[in-house]
Design a protein around this motif. Structure first.
Motif, mmCIF file in Angstrom:
data_model
loop_
_atom_site.group_PDB
_atom_site.id
_atom_site.type_symbol
_atom_site.label_atom_id
_atom_site.label_comp_id
_atom_site.label_asym_id
_atom_site.label_seq_id
_atom_site.Cartn_x
_atom_site.Cartn_y
_atom_site.Cartn_z
ATOM 1 N N ASP A 22 29.596 24.936 29.968
ATOM 2 C CA ASP A 22 30.813 24.347 30.531
ATOM 3 C C ASP A 22 31.978 25.335 30.382
ATOM 4 O O ASP A 22 32.597 25.435 29.329
ATOM 5 C CB ASP A 22 31.116 23.035 29.811
ATOM 6 N N LYS A 62 34.685 16.753 24.055
ATOM 7 C CA LYS A 62 34.130 18.108 24.053
ATOM 8 C C LYS A 62 35.210 19.177 24.050
ATOM 9 O O LYS A 62 35.040 20.248 23.466
ATOM 10 C CB LYS A 62 33.213 18.272 25.262
ATOM 11 N N ALA A 63 36.329 18.901 24.684
ATOM 12 C CA ALA A 63 37.372 19.907 24.828
ATOM 13 C C ALA A 63 38.237 20.068 23.573
ATOM 14 O O ALA A 63 39.098 20.959 23.543
ATOM 15 C CB ALA A 63 38.266 19.569 26.008
ATOM 16 N N PRO A 80 36.349 25.575 20.252
ATOM 17 C CA PRO A 80 35.984 24.188 20.568
ATOM 18 C C PRO A 80 35.082 23.651 19.450
ATOM 19 O O PRO A 80 33.915 24.028 19.341
ATOM 20 C CB PRO A 80 35.238 24.301 21.905
ATOM 21 N N GLN A 93 34.891 25.229 31.531
ATOM 22 C CA GLN A 93 36.192 24.624 31.343
ATOM 23 C C GLN A 93 36.530 24.481 29.865
ATOM 24 O O GLN A 93 37.695 24.407 29.479
ATOM 25 C CB GLN A 93 36.232 23.248 32.022
ATOM 26 N N VAL A 94 35.501 24.420 29.032
ATOM 27 C CA VAL A 94 35.693 24.303 27.591
ATOM 28 C C VAL A 94 35.448 25.639 26.906
ATOM 29 O O VAL A 94 36.281 26.130 26.144
ATOM 30 C CB VAL A 94 34.761 23.223 26.999
ATOM 31 N N THR A 102 39.878 21.451 20.645
ATOM 32 C CA THR A 102 39.885 22.867 20.274
ATOM 33 C C THR A 102 40.835 23.129 19.117
ATOM 34 O O THR A 102 41.986 22.693 19.127
ATOM 35 C CB THR A 102 40.298 23.727 21.486
#
Length: 250
Positions: free
Chosen positions: A231, A174-175, A212, A233-234, A177
């Motif tokens: 989220d 998911k992260a 992302p 964080q992402v 980028t």
């Protein structure tokens, strides 16, 4: 090299590279080294890594010889695919790297221009999109970008350019980028047009916006769920002063 067997060529980010990538991966599966499997009808020429003299800067060697030293790994496999798809843009990036190395040498730090060149070469992407999407992306307005204006993505085109990012996406997280450049016009994703836009003074400002990529509609099934974008964080919020990189020259 077994790594190419793990590549899912149906992934949307691989669509521009699929035809040549599947052919090269098939040749590797038959026992060819990556450098040989990547060879095409035109430049550049891919050569084994041992063709790079010890202590010689990679970028300077590529620029002076027109050959790309290539290891038998996924990183260099994807680098070769991007060279095949964007030969003029990759040549321009290499020219700028080599010129900076000749000017300043290879030091402990790359400096702002070489830093930006490496960032785009490894992790870059190109986005052609309606202005509303670009403004939302530049402002890190994720709800607007991916929810409220989700339908506008049907009018957008995103091309992953960075070979390190393509390697990471073999095992999607998911992260993951991209550092995105805005493109414009019908030739926005064209190799020659991109090469013309790669102005060193502009690139040194790092005119990239983080995206992302698994948040892009149609690129990952999980982003159909509204809480996917919650989220932090992402999908990080904007800084106190929103960045709005310019579209750049050309």
């Amino acid at each position: 090299m077994a790594g190419t067997a793990a590549i899912d060529w149906t992934r949307p980010w691989l669509a521009p590279y699929r035809a040549q990538g599947e052919a090269a991966a098939g040749a590797i599966a038959q026992g060819l080294p990556v450098a040989q499997a990547l060879q095409g009808a035109g430049p550049p020429a891919f050569v084994p890594q041992h063709a790079l003299p010890a202590g010689r800067a990679y970028e300077a060697h590529v620029f002076e010889t027109g050959t790309v030293p290539t290891r038998d790994n996924l990183h260099d496999f994807f680098n070769g695919l991007v060279w095949r798809a964007f030969p003029q843009a990759k040549c321009r990036l290499n020219e700028l790297q080599a010129t900076e190395i000749e000017r300043a040498g290879v030091g402990a730090t790359r400096g702002p221009l070489r830093d930006a060149l490496t960032l785009f070469d490894e992790n870059g992407a190109l986005l052609e999109a309606p202005p509303e999407l670009w403004r939302a992306l530049a402002a890190r307005d994720w709800p607007a970008l991916f929810v409220a204006r989700r339908g506008l993505w049907a009018q957008a085109r995103l091309r992953v350019f960075g070979h390190a990012l393509l390697e990471k996406l073999v095992s999607p997280r998911k992260a993951a980028t991209a550092h995105v450049l805005l493109t414009q016009g019908v030739d926005g994703l064209d190799d020659e047009a991109l090469a013309r836009r790669l102005d060193p003074a502009w690139l040194a400002t790092k005119p990239f916006v983080p995206l992302p990529v698994l948040g892009v509609p149609g690129w990952w099934a999980g982003n159909e769920a509204p809480d996917f974008y919650a989220d932090a964080q992402v999908f990080r919020p904007a800084r106190s002063v929103a960045e709005s990189p310019a579209a750049g020259p050309g």
